[in-house]
Design an enzyme around this catalytic site. Structure first.
Site, PDB file in Angstrom:
ATOM      1  N   ARG A 269       0.644  -1.216  -0.094  1.00 48.48           N
ATOM      2  CA  ARG A 269       0.153   0.180   0.013  1.00 48.48           C
ATOM      3  C   ARG A 269       0.934   1.242   0.043  1.00 48.48           C
ATOM      4  O   ARG A 269       2.141   1.103   0.097  1.00 48.48           O
ATOM      5  CB  ARG A 269      -1.060   0.221   1.332  1.00 48.48           C
ATOM      6  CG  ARG A 269      -0.084  -0.142   2.370  1.00 48.48           C
ATOM      7  CD  ARG A 269      -0.670   0.087   3.667  1.00 48.48           C
ATOM      8  NE  ARG A 269      -0.030  -0.440   4.996  1.00 48.48           N
ATOM      9  CZ  ARG A 269       0.927   0.203   5.513  1.00 48.48           C
ATOM     10  NH1 ARG A 269       1.319   1.533   5.089  1.00 48.48           N
ATOM     11  NH2 ARG A 269       1.365  -0.115   6.620  1.00 48.48           N
ATOM     12  N   VAL A 272       2.757   5.845   5.041  1.00 45.80           N
ATOM     13  CA  VAL A 272       2.586   7.253   5.673  1.00 45.80           C
ATOM     14  C   VAL A 272       4.019   8.024   5.021  1.00 45.80           C
ATOM     15  O   VAL A 272       3.756   9.377   4.903  1.00 45.80           O
ATOM     16  CB  VAL A 272       2.714   7.096   7.235  1.00 45.80           C
ATOM     17  CG1 VAL A 272       3.056   8.165   7.985  1.00 45.80           C
ATOM     18  CG2 VAL A 272       1.496   6.493   7.709  1.00 45.80           C
TER      19      VAL A 272
END
Ligand code: ADP
Length: 424
Positions: A269, A272
């Site tokens: 994914r 951050v």
């Protein structure tokens, strides 16, 4: 890109600033995450009601959940990420390591597969690997489901406890074992792939400033590591992506010790800390991620990827900085810093609530500059400029780290912060 964005929120997040930034928003359920952000059916219903074509899973909750990705695919929507099969392969740390070993990516030495039930056989495996070892859950994440064992006499108990915890937390009792590296750095490689066989690596990040296995400060490039070693590793990661049919963005995480890299896991994914890579490469990684999900070709080649200068990110958490205890509440004051080389990514605004239900990350401050020293100076100014009231934030902890001589020199290990806090 001209795409319309529909944001979701729970009832606890109704006043969220990101809802104003989106074209539309849908409330998907109560504050408790299991009844909203983790409820796949509620999310799919929201997508249907909104007439969405694609689902971006963000970087928390269901972002690495293969079953959710499969449901999105089955509903005829595009999942903005790899296919559910690839998420499943890389989400199980045992199968991920096996796939990476097969693709020629260097891995931390350890058990070849899952630990057997027989304690005597486990003891043999640990002896072969050599103490200290770390017992890890195949389904683990977020720094949980791990236990260091320094002595053979503690192994059986450690396995039993970790197995029990892993089953409760991840619904998967499978464990594996690795050599425990004493003073490694956490170095990761960002990759970007399309559905046409193109895979690129976008440089590395150093995420060694951690607490309880949670990243706090990240930077790019990693200080003091030879560029040729990084390039060779990056090429290996890109090749591995081609081999497993990877699509979209991803991160290969490594421990780096004594000049050697060892793979620990892959995140399937956006992360951050992708911001620091965006700052030094000038590439909008989320834009490329969306392009890949829409079936388009990447707009760049490996030769277009060049890094310039340096970038550092500080994660601003609503917590009592030095203890790390969460501090939810209402933000009575919110002033984010600015100025040359300062980027702030946040979903907060004045008078918004920081709910007690979710992660405490409320902002990311990213300082860019021509070199590391300039980033540190800019970050210190930015942290001093930030004004937050109503909840506690960890800006003091960040300033403490930025002032440490070893950090300023660069290249500290993943244990640096915890040891510095203990005054060592
Ligand atoms: P998670 O998915 O929970 O983040 P990881 O496998 O990425 O789990 O490990 C998280 C952190 O735990 C690493 O960044 C590192 O600090 C520590 N760690 C994991 N494996 C090892 C190891 N073999 N030796 C030393 N530290 C480790």
């Amino acid at each position: 890109m001209g795409l319309r964005a529909v944001a979701v929120c729970s009832e606890a997040d109704r006043g969220g600033a990101w809802l104003e930034a989106a074209d539309d928003s849908v409330c998907i359920g109560p504050g408790r995450a299991s009844e909203s952000y983790l409820d796949a059916d509620a999310l799919l219903l929201a997508a249907e009601v909104a007439g969405a074509d694609a689902v971006h899973p963000g970087y928390g909750f269901l972002a690495e959940n293969a079953a959710f990705a499969a449901k999105v695919e089955q509903a005829g929507l595009a999942f903005i990420g790899p296919t559910s099969d690839v998420i499943r392969l890389m989400g199980d740390k045992i199968s991920a390591k096996a796939a990476m070993r097969a693709a020629g990516v260097p891995c931390v030495p350890g058990s070849d597969g899952a630990l057997p039930a027989d304690p005597a056989r486990c003891a043999e495996i640990a002896d072969e690997v050599g103490y200290p070892v770390i017992v890890k859950a195949a389904g683990g994440g977020g720094g949980r489901g791990m236990r260091v064992v320094r002595d053979g006499s503690d192994l059986a108990a450690a396995i039993a406890t970790t197995r029990e915890e892993a089953f409760r937390a991840f619904g998967n009792a499978e464990l594996y074992l690795e050599k425990f590296l004493e003073l490694p750095r956490h170095i990761e490689i960002q990759v970007l792939c399309d559905n046409h066989g193109n895979a690129l690596w976008l440089g590395e990040r150093d995420c060694s400033i951690q607490r309880r296995h949670q990243k706090l400060i990240e930077e790019a490039p990693a200080p003091g590591i030879p560029r040729e070693a990084i390039a060779a590793l990056g090429e290996r990661c890109a090749a591995a992506c081609r081999e497993i049919g990877y699509r979209g963005v991803g991160t290969f995480e490594f421990l780096y010790e004594n000049g050697t890299f060892a793979f620990i896991e892959m995140n399937t994914r956006i992360q951050v800390e992708h911001t620091v890579t965006e700052q030094v490469t000038g590439i909008d990684i989320v834009r490329e991620q969306l392009r890949a999900a829409l079936g388009e070709r990447l707009s760049l080649t490996q030769r277009d990827v060049r890094t310039k200068g340096h970038a550092i990110e500080c994660r601003i958490n609503a917590e009592h900085g030095f203890e790390g205890r969460p501090s939810p509440g209402r933000l009575t004051q919110w002033h984010a810093p600015g100025g040359p080389g300062i980027r702030v990514d946040s979903h907060m605004k004045a008078n918004a609530d920081v709910p007690p239900h979710y992660d405490s990350l409320i902002a990311k401050i990213v300082a860019s500059g021509c070199d590391r020293a300039e980033c540190i100076a800019r970050m210190k100014a930015a942290l001093a400029e930030m004004r937050v009231a109503g909840v506690a934030v960890n800006t003091g902890l960040h300033r403490f780290v930025l002032d440490q001589p070893a950090f300023r020199e660069g290249g500290v290990s993943i244990h640096f912060l915890e040891r510095a806090l203990q005054g060592e």
